[in-house]
Design a protein around this motif. Structure first.
Motif, mmCIF file in Angstrom:
data_model
loop_
_atom_site.group_PDB
_atom_site.id
_atom_site.type_symbol
_atom_site.label_atom_id
_atom_site.label_comp_id
_atom_site.label_asym_id
_atom_site.label_seq_id
_atom_site.Cartn_x
_atom_site.Cartn_y
_atom_site.Cartn_z
ATOM 1 N N VAL A 137 -23.614 -16.415 -8.136
ATOM 2 C CA VAL A 137 -23.375 -15.123 -8.787
ATOM 3 C C VAL A 137 -22.701 -14.156 -7.828
ATOM 4 O O VAL A 137 -21.759 -13.433 -8.205
ATOM 5 C CB VAL A 137 -24.697 -14.547 -9.324
ATOM 6 C CG1 VAL A 137 -24.512 -13.094 -9.769
ATOM 7 C CG2 VAL A 137 -25.209 -15.393 -10.482
ATOM 8 N N ALA A 138 -23.159 -14.120 -6.578
ATOM 9 C CA ALA A 138 -22.563 -13.214 -5.592
ATOM 10 C C ALA A 138 -21.086 -13.531 -5.392
ATOM 11 O O ALA A 138 -20.247 -12.623 -5.281
ATOM 12 C CB ALA A 138 -23.321 -13.316 -4.273
ATOM 13 N N LEU A 139 -20.739 -14.816 -5.351
ATOM 14 C CA LEU A 139 -19.342 -15.205 -5.194
ATOM 15 C C LEU A 139 -18.541 -14.850 -6.453
ATOM 16 O O LEU A 139 -17.403 -14.373 -6.353
ATOM 17 C CB LEU A 139 -19.251 -16.699 -4.894
ATOM 18 C CG LEU A 139 -17.847 -17.278 -4.693
ATOM 19 C CD1 LEU A 139 -17.064 -16.500 -3.642
ATOM 20 C CD2 LEU A 139 -17.937 -18.760 -4.313
ATOM 21 N N LEU A 166 -2.045 -24.515 -11.285
ATOM 22 C CA LEU A 166 -2.786 -24.823 -10.061
ATOM 23 C C LEU A 166 -4.165 -24.165 -10.083
ATOM 24 O O LEU A 166 -4.314 -23.014 -10.511
ATOM 25 C CB LEU A 166 -2.002 -24.332 -8.839
ATOM 26 C CG LEU A 166 -2.602 -24.651 -7.469
ATOM 27 C CD1 LEU A 166 -2.566 -26.145 -7.204
ATOM 28 C CD2 LEU A 166 -1.865 -23.890 -6.367
ATOM 29 N N ILE A 167 -5.158 -24.909 -9.606
ATOM 30 C CA ILE A 167 -6.537 -24.420 -9.496
ATOM 31 C C ILE A 167 -7.051 -24.819 -8.117
ATOM 32 O O ILE A 167 -6.724 -25.902 -7.620
ATOM 33 C CB ILE A 167 -7.448 -25.044 -10.575
ATOM 34 C CG1 ILE A 167 -6.881 -24.834 -11.981
ATOM 35 C CG2 ILE A 167 -8.857 -24.487 -10.493
ATOM 36 C CD1 ILE A 167 -7.630 -25.617 -13.060
ATOM 37 N N CYS A 168 -7.858 -23.956 -7.503
ATOM 38 C CA CYS A 168 -8.530 -24.375 -6.276
ATOM 39 C C CYS A 168 -10.011 -24.049 -6.364
ATOM 40 O O CYS A 168 -10.436 -23.224 -7.173
ATOM 41 C CB CYS A 168 -7.888 -23.744 -5.036
ATOM 42 S SG CYS A 168 -8.394 -22.054 -4.689
ATOM 43 N N THR A 169 -10.784 -24.715 -5.528
ATOM 44 C CA THR A 169 -12.221 -24.464 -5.450
ATOM 45 C C THR A 169 -12.513 -23.688 -4.166
ATOM 46 O O THR A 169 -11.797 -23.792 -3.171
ATOM 47 C CB THR A 169 -13.021 -25.770 -5.453
ATOM 48 O OG1 THR A 169 -12.624 -26.575 -4.326
ATOM 49 C CG2 THR A 169 -12.784 -26.548 -6.731
ATOM 50 N N LEU A 170 -13.593 -22.934 -4.197
ATOM 51 C CA LEU A 170 -14.046 -22.226 -2.997
ATOM 52 C C LEU A 170 -15.547 -22.017 -3.088
ATOM 53 O O LEU A 170 -16.143 -22.140 -4.164
ATOM 54 C CB LEU A 170 -13.289 -20.906 -2.805
ATOM 55 C CG LEU A 170 -13.076 -19.985 -4.019
ATOM 56 C CD1 LEU A 170 -14.320 -19.183 -4.315
ATOM 57 C CD2 LEU A 170 -11.909 -19.043 -3.771
ATOM 58 N N ASP A 171 -16.150 -21.707 -1.921
ATOM 59 C CA ASP A 171 -17.604 -21.567 -1.909
ATOM 60 C C ASP A 171 -18.083 -20.406 -1.039
ATOM 61 O O ASP A 171 -19.278 -20.326 -0.726
ATOM 62 C CB ASP A 171 -18.281 -22.877 -1.485
ATOM 63 C CG ASP A 171 -18.022 -23.261 -0.027
ATOM 64 O OD1 ASP A 171 -17.355 -22.485 0.694
ATOM 65 O OD2 ASP A 171 -18.491 -24.343 0.384
ATOM 66 N N HIS A 172 -17.151 -19.500 -0.625
ATOM 67 C CA HIS A 172 -17.554 -18.410 0.272
ATOM 68 C C HIS A 172 -16.746 -17.149 -0.052
ATOM 69 O O HIS A 172 -15.529 -17.220 -0.251
ATOM 70 C CB HIS A 172 -17.307 -18.825 1.723
ATOM 71 C CG HIS A 172 -18.047 -17.989 2.713
ATOM 72 N ND1 HIS A 172 -17.639 -16.723 3.076
ATOM 73 C CD2 HIS A 172 -19.185 -18.233 3.423
ATOM 74 C CE1 HIS A 172 -18.484 -16.221 3.960
ATOM 75 N NE2 HIS A 172 -19.425 -17.112 4.196
ATOM 76 N N PRO A 173 -17.394 -15.998 -0.062
ATOM 77 C CA PRO A 173 -16.672 -14.752 -0.364
ATOM 78 C C PRO A 173 -15.519 -14.472 0.591
ATOM 79 O O PRO A 173 -14.463 -13.976 0.158
ATOM 80 C CB PRO A 173 -17.764 -13.681 -0.244
ATOM 81 C CG PRO A 173 -19.036 -14.400 -0.527
ATOM 82 C CD PRO A 173 -18.855 -15.781 0.040
#
Length: 378
Positions: free
Chosen positions: A165-167, A118-125
């Motif tokens: 980079v921050a994430l 399983l893989i998920c995507t995210l865009d916020h810390p």
């Protein structure tokens, strides 16, 4: 009565397609298999993994055929789709949309414990921390995550190389997460009609993605996976030297939205229409018009009226006549109960209107498949 109750006895009977209760969602099995084989061969020849998007078909049966042909798994738009496919033994699932709410994250953590790869995507810390906490609470294996990169549509995704980079730095410090790379899906570019214009648009987006990948690499986050691409851009995506895997999905059915685009530089159409709606004439009392039993409830309408694939006569066109009916205008004279076959204007939401697929080979019904993830929109 269910589709199984209505139609299972017709499977294997010669000419049984014409005995189906209509409207009915139909797959041309032979065209489907040719489409699956062609995309699999293309990806293999280009050295790319193929993880087709299951939001198109929502079907464990189609997913199995794609994986048997070489796909590494399936993409899912929503966690409900992933849960439905995982329950049928489909692995290698990539959630392409954010999973943010507390109950959804709990479901994600539970799914991670039972779905291999399983893989998920995210865009916020904050989302990364919340998911990591849920995974850690179950003492489960780390969940692989991809950083979703906004390709310019401003729907989801990090907005700059610096935020990527921050994430990455947050993910790197969370033991319950395993950084896998990035997702970069250019949805706006998929339906640019002209191939050269689409290629130019993708070249522009690729230049931006290179800045994100360079920043991540400099920070120690060189991506193992760069996932993206679609049916409209897959030929172009393969030339960019950026993607490691393709998410193309609609190629299995080839709806009218994609048929309006030149998918190759030469302008040929490598994939066939495999999804259709069979309907039947229910009224012929108005001159020059025949009413059929497929209306607004039988197909998605965001892409306009469907093409008529069979029936109606030369020159006939379809118009919607309400929730339950449509009409064939022009063409030849029609009789009550005449069969008509319509192309799905937009496959994904059309599929979501039906409980089952009816597989046909020519005029023979050969199988009935459930739409496994129908309605799993959360």
């Amino acid at each position: 009565m269910t589709d199984e109750e209505l139609h299972r006895h017709l499977v294997g009977r010669q000419g049984s397609r014409r005995e189906l209760n209509t409207p009915v969602l139909v797959i041309d099995r032979d065209a489907l298999d040719r489409n699956i084989a062609r995309m699999a061969a293309f990806a293999m020849a280009q050295g790319l993994a193929l993880r087709p998007h299951a939001k198109t078909h929502k079907s464990a049966d189609v997913a199995r055929r794609q994986i048997a042909a070489g796909a590494v798994g399936q993409c899912c738009a929503k966690i409900g789709e992933a849960e439905a496919l995982a329950a049928e033994g489909i692995g290698g699932l990539l959630l392409t949309s954010p999973v943010v709410s507390v109950p959804a994250i709990e479901r994600l953590a539970a799914l991670n414990a039972r779905s291999e790869g399983l893989i998920c995507t995210l865009d916020h810390p904050d989302n990364a921390r919340a998911i990591a906490a849920a995974i850690a609470a179950r003492a489960g294996a780390p969940l692989t995550v991809l950083i979703d990169v906004d390709p310019g549509i401003h729907r989801t995704g990090v907005a700059s190389p610096d935020t990527a980079v921050a994430l990455f730095e947050v993910i790197r410090d969370l033991p319950a997460l395993s950084y896998g790379g990035v997702q970069f899906y250019c949805g706006m570019q998929q339906h640019i009609t002209d191939y050269a214009d689409r290629a130019a648009a993708m070249a522009d987006r690729a230049a931006y993605l290179r800045t994100v990948l360079a920043a991540l690499t400099d920070a120690g986050g060189a991506p193992r996976i760069v996932s993206g691409g679609g049916t409209g851009t897959h030929r172009i995506d393969a030339t960019l030297g950026l993607f490691t895997e393709l998410q193309a999905g609609s190629y299995v059915f080839m709806d009218d939205q994609y048929r309006a685009c030149a998918l190759t530089e030469e302008g040929d159409m490598p994939y066939e229409t495999a999804l259709m709606i069979d309907a039947r004439v229910v009224s012929v009392n108005a001159p020059g018009m025949a009413t059929v039993d497929a209306g607004l409830k039988a197909m998605a309408t965001d892409a306009g009226p469907p093409r008529i694939l069979a029936g109606g006569g030369e020159g006939a066109r379809f118009v919607f006549m309400g929730d339950e009916q449509g009409a064939l205008i022009g063409g030849g004279p029609m009789r009550l109960a005449d069969a008509v076959t319509l192309a799905a204007p937009h496959c994904d939401p059309t599929v979501n209107l039906y409980d089952h697929y009816h597989l046909v080979s020519g005029n023979d019904l050969v199988d009935i498949w459930p739409v496994t993830a129908r309605g799993r929109s959360r």
